[in-house]
Design a protein around this motif. Structure first.
Motif, short mmCIF file in Angstrom:
data_model
loop_
_atom_site.label_atom_id
_atom_site.label_comp_id
_atom_site.label_asym_id
_atom_site.label_seq_id
_atom_site.Cartn_x
_atom_site.Cartn_y
_atom_site.Cartn_z
N SER A 57 -91.85 -39.07 -46.74
CA SER A 57 -91.66 -39.77 -45.49
C SER A 57 -90.16 -40.06 -45.38
N SER A 59 -86.95 -41.29 -42.64
CA SER A 59 -86.45 -41.78 -41.36
C SER A 59 -84.94 -41.53 -41.35
N ASP A 62 -82.24 -44.53 -38.29
CA ASP A 62 -83.14 -45.58 -37.78
C ASP A 62 -84.21 -45.08 -36.83
N PRO A 64 -87.90 -42.90 -35.99
CA PRO A 64 -89.23 -42.98 -36.59
C PRO A 64 -89.33 -42.07 -37.81
N ALA A 65 -90.19 -42.44 -38.74
CA ALA A 65 -90.37 -41.63 -39.94
C ALA A 65 -91.11 -40.34 -39.60
N SER A 66 -90.71 -39.28 -40.28
CA SER A 66 -91.40 -37.99 -40.20
C SER A 66 -91.92 -37.66 -41.58
#
Length: 106
Positions: A57, A59, A62, A64-66
């Motif tokens: 995971s 980010s 800042d 969104p996490a992918s």
């Protein structure tokens, strides 16, 4: 002998090790267990992350996490804010290739 040989350890516990640090490149090997991660930081070169086990995971700046998986290779530009974690039961193992070597980045 013309070639150089470098070794790394494949373990199931958290591990961060520098494998290569020469004039051309820096290569790090990282293993993250569930709910562990790297300190939030900025990339200090052009970074390539090669995921060889588990799910990552991440980010960036800042955002969104992918999620990325085994078999994925990520390219992260120089000076990008990074937050890398393993939120999953499976161990995450990946290599970080920095080219050129960060010592040459201004």
């Amino acid at each position: 002998m013309i070639e150089k040989k470098y070794d790394y350890r494949s373990v199931d516990e958290k591990l961060i090790e520098r494998i290569v640090n020469d004039d051309n490149v820096e290569i790090n090997h990282m293993v993250l267990t569930k709910d562990t991660g790297l300190p939030v930081h900025y990339s200090n070169s052009n970074v390539y992350m090669i995921i060889v086990r588990g799910r990552m995971s991440i980010s960036l700046d800042d955002g969104p996490a992918s999620e990325y998986r085994k078999g994925n290779i990520l390219n992260i530009p120089f000076k990008t804010k990074m937050n890398v974690t393993n939120k999953y039961d499976e161990v995450l193992e990946f290599f970080v290739v920095k080219a050129p070597n960060p010592k040459d980045m201004k």
